[in-house]
Design a protein around this motif. Structure first.
Motif, short mmCIF file in Angstrom:
data_model
loop_
_atom_site.label_atom_id
_atom_site.label_comp_id
_atom_site.label_asym_id
_atom_site.label_seq_id
_atom_site.Cartn_x
_atom_site.Cartn_y
_atom_site.Cartn_z
N SER A 80 6.36 -4.80 0.08
CA SER A 80 5.55 -3.57 0.18
C SER A 80 6.22 -2.50 -0.67
CB SER A 80 5.48 -3.09 1.63
OG SER A 80 6.77 -2.65 2.05
N GLY A 81 5.52 -1.41 -0.87
CA GLY A 81 6.12 -0.27 -1.57
C GLY A 81 7.29 0.28 -0.77
N MET A 82 7.14 0.34 0.56
CA MET A 82 8.21 0.87 1.38
C MET A 82 9.49 0.03 1.24
SD MET A 82 7.23 3.67 2.47
CE MET A 82 8.89 3.96 3.07
N ILE A 85 11.19 1.05 -1.90
CA ILE A 85 11.87 2.34 -1.76
C ILE A 85 13.16 2.16 -0.97
CG2 ILE A 85 11.66 4.63 -0.68
CD1 ILE A 85 8.60 4.43 -1.40
N TYR A 106 5.72 10.91 0.01
CA TYR A 106 4.85 10.14 0.91
C TYR A 106 5.45 10.14 2.33
CZ TYR A 106 2.72 5.97 2.93
OH TYR A 106 2.08 5.09 3.77
N GLU A 148 8.37 12.19 -6.66
CA GLU A 148 7.18 11.44 -7.03
C GLU A 148 6.62 12.05 -8.30
OE1 GLU A 148 4.59 11.29 -3.58
OE2 GLU A 148 6.05 10.10 -2.47
N ASP A 177 9.17 7.77 -7.56
CA ASP A 177 8.05 6.95 -7.07
C ASP A 177 6.87 7.23 -8.01
OD1 ASP A 177 5.79 5.99 -5.80
OD2 ASP A 177 6.55 6.40 -3.79
N THR A 179 4.00 5.65 -8.20
CA THR A 179 2.79 4.99 -7.71
C THR A 179 1.50 5.66 -8.21
OG1 THR A 179 3.93 4.27 -5.71
CG2 THR A 179 1.53 4.39 -5.60
N PHE A 180 1.43 7.00 -8.13
CA PHE A 180 0.16 7.69 -8.44
C PHE A 180 -0.18 7.66 -9.94
CE2 PHE A 180 -1.17 10.77 -4.82
CZ PHE A 180 -0.92 9.79 -3.87
N SER A 199 4.41 1.51 -5.11
CA SER A 199 3.61 0.74 -4.17
C SER A 199 2.60 0.01 -5.06
CB SER A 199 2.88 1.66 -3.18
OG SER A 199 1.91 0.89 -2.50
N THR A 201 0.61 -1.98 -4.11
CA THR A 201 -0.60 -2.01 -3.29
C THR A 201 -1.69 -1.15 -3.94
OG1 THR A 201 0.96 -1.93 -1.43
CG2 THR A 201 -1.37 -1.64 -0.90
N LYS A 202 -1.27 -0.14 -4.69
CA LYS A 202 -2.20 0.85 -5.22
C LYS A 202 -2.64 0.46 -6.64
CE LYS A 202 -1.39 3.08 -1.36
NZ LYS A 202 -0.27 2.42 -0.74
N VAL A 211 -0.68 -6.09 -0.48
CA VAL A 211 0.39 -5.12 -0.20
C VAL A 211 1.64 -5.62 -0.92
CG1 VAL A 211 1.86 -4.10 1.59
CG2 VAL A 211 -0.58 -4.43 2.03
N ALA A 212 2.23 -4.77 -1.76
CA ALA A 212 3.40 -5.19 -2.53
C ALA A 212 4.12 -3.97 -3.08
CB ALA A 212 2.98 -6.09 -3.71
N LEU A 331 -5.33 4.01 -1.51
CA LEU A 331 -5.74 4.60 -2.79
C LEU A 331 -5.48 3.61 -3.91
CD1 LEU A 331 -2.99 5.92 -4.62
CD2 LEU A 331 -2.67 6.65 -2.29
N1 PLP Z 1 4.62 5.57 -2.22
C1 PLP Z 1 3.45 6.20 -2.26
C2 PLP Z 1 3.27 7.36 -3.20
C3 PLP Z 1 2.40 5.79 -1.42
O1 PLP Z 1 1.22 6.45 -1.46
C4 PLP Z 1 2.61 4.69 -0.55
C5 PLP Z 1 1.55 4.23 0.37
O2 PLP Z 1 0.52 4.85 0.54
C6 PLP Z 1 3.86 4.09 -0.53
C7 PLP Z 1 4.84 4.53 -1.40
C8 PLP Z 1 4.14 2.94 0.38
O3 PLP Z 1 3.59 1.77 -0.14
P1 PLP Z 1 3.20 0.50 0.75
O4 PLP Z 1 2.10 0.93 1.66
O5 PLP Z 1 2.81 -0.52 -0.27
O6 PLP Z 1 4.42 0.12 1.51
#
Ligand code: PLP
Length: 387
Positions: A80-82, A85, A106, A148, A177, A179-180, A199, A201-202, A211-212, A331
């Motif tokens: 997962s993204g978490m 991190i 986040y 971020e 991070d 992700t966005f 993440s 996942t996004k 989820v990754a 998202l």
């Molecule tokens: N970082 C950001 C900016 C996120 O929006 C999210 C999840 O919404 C995460 C990390 C965590 O990712 P994950 O849900 O894949 O663990």
């Protein structure tokens, strides 16, 4: 190669008679000829995989692809993204240090810092990263900076060029991070960050079906992160890695469309009487526009937020009238989705804390998809103005 071409080819280059598309190697363990052969692979002297908690063929291709896109030496894919991190923080700050972090991170990242790192002795220093003075004041003695690229949900863009320069002068590593934005729009390492996390996942996956997470940086950073991921057992499985790589192939195309659609929707929303304020980093008049235009010249992706006059009841009414956009608390997918931070991403905060961040009872977050822009705009306009 430019980022769009890289997204299509990075990470796997099929040889003679190999399948053009990657196979899914759904296996937990590999077979070896003899002890020396095993030793070679286990020690990392020869390519290959030993055991599924350590690595697998599909995560290998995904990691190489994201590393190449981000301009890092290597990458590690996680469940997962978490998880990405978590292992990235442990890799950069294995012992308790003060962590200077953007206060809008986040919510679960902030929870991770508060609930898991602070009790171990890490000092937490939240700061408004759009205020470079606040960053400067937080740096002395810090052991890690976390930011971020674009904040959630109000889409602020801090000046990462300046923040990374300040951190470099203070010899503090910076974790971003990304992700966005995704690496086709922004590559933190090129701006001085030590490592980047996603993440997946996004946007990297892009289809709301997995989820990754991925962390990228130097070879040593990834060795340290991977070692933690193996011990924690957060290695990504082959099928999710395969899906993520499949999604990644169209990343550049999607991000271009997400970016155009979000700006188009932001402009349309800004013209509505029932909308008090629109938050989009590249919208004319946004306080973040000058920095965003420099850091994100090709677009800022699909994220935006707006404050609906009429607060929660007005949001409820709007949701009931939406025809195309779904209320879904994630998202980065191809579909336009709506989130309501008060009860989703920021439900763990008190109303006062939300207010301090600028999140109002009428704040709605939108992840603009890749549908035709006219359909997205029409859906929001009719849902907000009907009746
Ligand atoms: N970082 C950001 C900016 C996120 O929006 C999210 C999840 O919404 C995460 C990390 C965590 O990712 P994950 O849900 O894949 O663990």
């Amino acid at each position: 190669m430019k980022p769009g071409s890289r997204a299509v080819h990075a990470g796997r280059h099929p040889g003679r008679r190999e399948s053009l598309a990657p196979p899914i190697v759904q296996a937990s363990v590999h077979v070896f000829d003899d002890l020396d052969d095993y030793d070679e692979v286990a020690a990392g002297r020869s390519p290959g995989h030993v055991y599924g908690r350590n690595s697998n063929e599909n995560t290998g291709w995904l990691e190489a692809a994201v590393a190449e896109l981000e301009g890092g030496e290597a990458g590690v894919a996680t469940a997962s993204g978490m998880a990405a991190i978590y292992v990235a923080i442990l890799a950069l700050a294995p012992r308790p240090v003060p962590i200077l972090f953007q206060r809008e991170l986040y919510g679960t990242t902030i929870a991770l810092l508060r609930e898991d790192f602070a009790p171990l002795g890490y000092e937490l220093r939240p700061a408004d990263f759009t205020d470079l003075g606040a960053v400067e004041r937080g740096l002395p003695g810090a052991g890690l900076v976390i930011s971020e690229t674009i904040t959630n949900p109000l889409c602020a863009v801090a000046d990462l060029d300046r923040i990374c320069a300040l951190a470099r002068d203070a010899r503090v590593p910076v974790l971003v991070d990304n992700t966005f934005a995704s690496p086709t729009l922004f590559r933190p390492l090129e701006h001085g960050a030590t490592a980047a996390v996603h993440s997946a996942t996004k946007y990297l996956g892009g289809h709301s079906d997995l989820v990754a997470g991925v962390a990228v940086g130097s070879g040593e950073f990834v060795r340290q992160s991977r070692a933690r991921s193996i011990r924690l057992g957060t290695t990504l499985g082959p099928f999710e890695a395969w899906l993520a790589l499949r999604g990644l192939r169209t990343l550049a195309l999607r991000m271009t469309r997400h970016s155009a659609n979000s700006l188009r929707l932001a402009e349309a929303l800004a013209g509505l009487e029932a909308v008090d304020r629109v938050h989009h980093p590249l919208l004319e008049g946004s306080p973040w526009q000058p920095v965003a235009a420099r850091l994100l010249p090709e677009g800022s992706g699909g994220m935006l937020a707006f404050d609906l006059a009429g607060a929660r009841p007005a949001v409820q009414l709007m949701l009931g009238r939406m025809r195309l956009a779904a209320f879904a608390a994630s998202l980065g997918g191809v579909e336009t989705t709506i989130s309501y931070p008060e009860i989703t991403s920021h439900r763990g905060l008190t109303p006062e804390e939300r207010l301090e961040l600028g999140i109002l009872p009428g704040t709605v977050r939108v992840s603009t998809g890749i549908e035709d822009p006219e359909d997205i705009v029409e859906d929001f306009v009719q849902a907000i103005t009907a009746g």
